[in-house]
Write a protein that holds these residues in place. Sequence first.
Motif, short mmCIF file in Angstrom:
data_model
loop_
_atom_site.label_atom_id
_atom_site.label_comp_id
_atom_site.label_asym_id
_atom_site.label_seq_id
_atom_site.Cartn_x
_atom_site.Cartn_y
_atom_site.Cartn_z
N LEU A 10 0.87 -1.23 -0.03
CA LEU A 10 0.00 0.04 0.03
C LEU A 10 1.07 1.24 -0.06
N MET A 11 0.83 2.02 -1.20
CA MET A 11 1.59 3.19 -1.24
C MET A 11 0.93 4.52 -1.02
N THR A 143 12.91 4.24 -8.62
CA THR A 143 11.45 4.95 -8.71
C THR A 143 10.87 5.34 -7.65
N GLU A 144 9.91 6.29 -7.44
CA GLU A 144 9.29 6.48 -6.19
C GLU A 144 8.76 5.20 -5.38
N ALA A 145 8.15 4.32 -6.53
CA ALA A 145 7.56 3.29 -5.88
C ALA A 145 8.53 2.25 -5.33
N GLU A 146 9.70 2.19 -5.78
CA GLU A 146 10.75 1.47 -5.26
C GLU A 146 11.22 1.92 -3.89
N GLU A 148 9.53 3.95 -2.18
CA GLU A 148 8.68 3.84 -0.77
C GLU A 148 8.62 2.26 -0.12
N ARG A 149 8.68 1.47 -1.16
CA ARG A 149 8.55 -0.23 -0.83
C ARG A 149 9.77 -0.30 0.19
N PRO A 266 7.59 7.32 5.22
CA PRO A 266 7.88 6.53 3.87
C PRO A 266 6.87 7.03 2.80
N ALA A 267 5.86 7.47 3.18
CA ALA A 267 4.67 7.87 2.29
C ALA A 267 4.65 9.40 2.05
N ALA A 268 5.71 10.32 2.63
CA ALA A 268 6.01 11.58 2.30
C ALA A 268 6.45 11.78 1.18
#
Length: 290
Positions: A10-11, A143-146, A148-149, A266-268
């Motif tokens: 969940l991002m 990437t942003e998703a990587e 944050e994961r 992490p979500a920021a």
Amino acid sequence: MAWVPGGEFLMGSEDFYPEERPVRRVEVEGFWMDERLVTAADFRRFVRETDYVTVAERPLDPADYPGAEAELLVPGGLVFRPSQGPVDLSDFRNWWEYVPGASWKRPGGPGTTINGRDLHPVTQVAYEDASAYAVWAGKELPTEAEWERAARGGLEGSVFAWGDEHFPEAMANTWQGEFPWQNLKLDGYDGTSPVGSFPPNGYGLYDVTGNVWEWTTDFFAANGHAENPCCAPGAASVAAGETFPRRVIKGGSHLCAPNYCLRYRPAARQAESVDTATAHIGFRCIARAR
């Protein structure tokens, strides 16, 4: 480097700033990530081997900064200056100054140095600089998703990289006190800290929040807009006139404070102009599984 397993997570967050919304399920493949931020010593070796000149050290083209004051059209970077007392938090010029001559070697401007700070994260690096280093190292930027994961360390939906409790102990280099004038330094640091000074997250990664913001490859888009420029304004904004695209930076920094910028999570996320070099933005690299 540490292994970050692939999978869905969940991002984002619904609970803090609008640019973090909506929460969505995202899938990434597994990859390797630098356990620590790229340090001043790492970057020095890169420069020595390649003769690379960073964005902050290059002449500026006036056409890129329409309306800018002439004295600002010289190589340099943004440097944090604490105020003498409470100030208007809607105007970042109350604590940021564009300093000619500031660079990765002199992060605070002329008269400062990285000597003795080899293990501190390199700063005053623009997006292009981080990308060039990654290519030299045989790696990539995340990437942003990587990112944050990796920063979540396996904690699905947690507020912080270590869980939901704000600070069970000193877990990250952030600002304690009233920003931008009262830094109580309860974590022991005024400014950046040596990489690895705080406990790692669940994937063995250090400083994923706090210390310095980190570049990612994503362009800042459209799932929201920041309420204010927080602690990371673009150099183009300071010089006047926005002409450069913006990438996402993640993780917050030692300048993030609960009274102003609760972004050591992490979500920021923040938008940062790609020409910007500041004293509180750095990076780390990844290697994707082949």
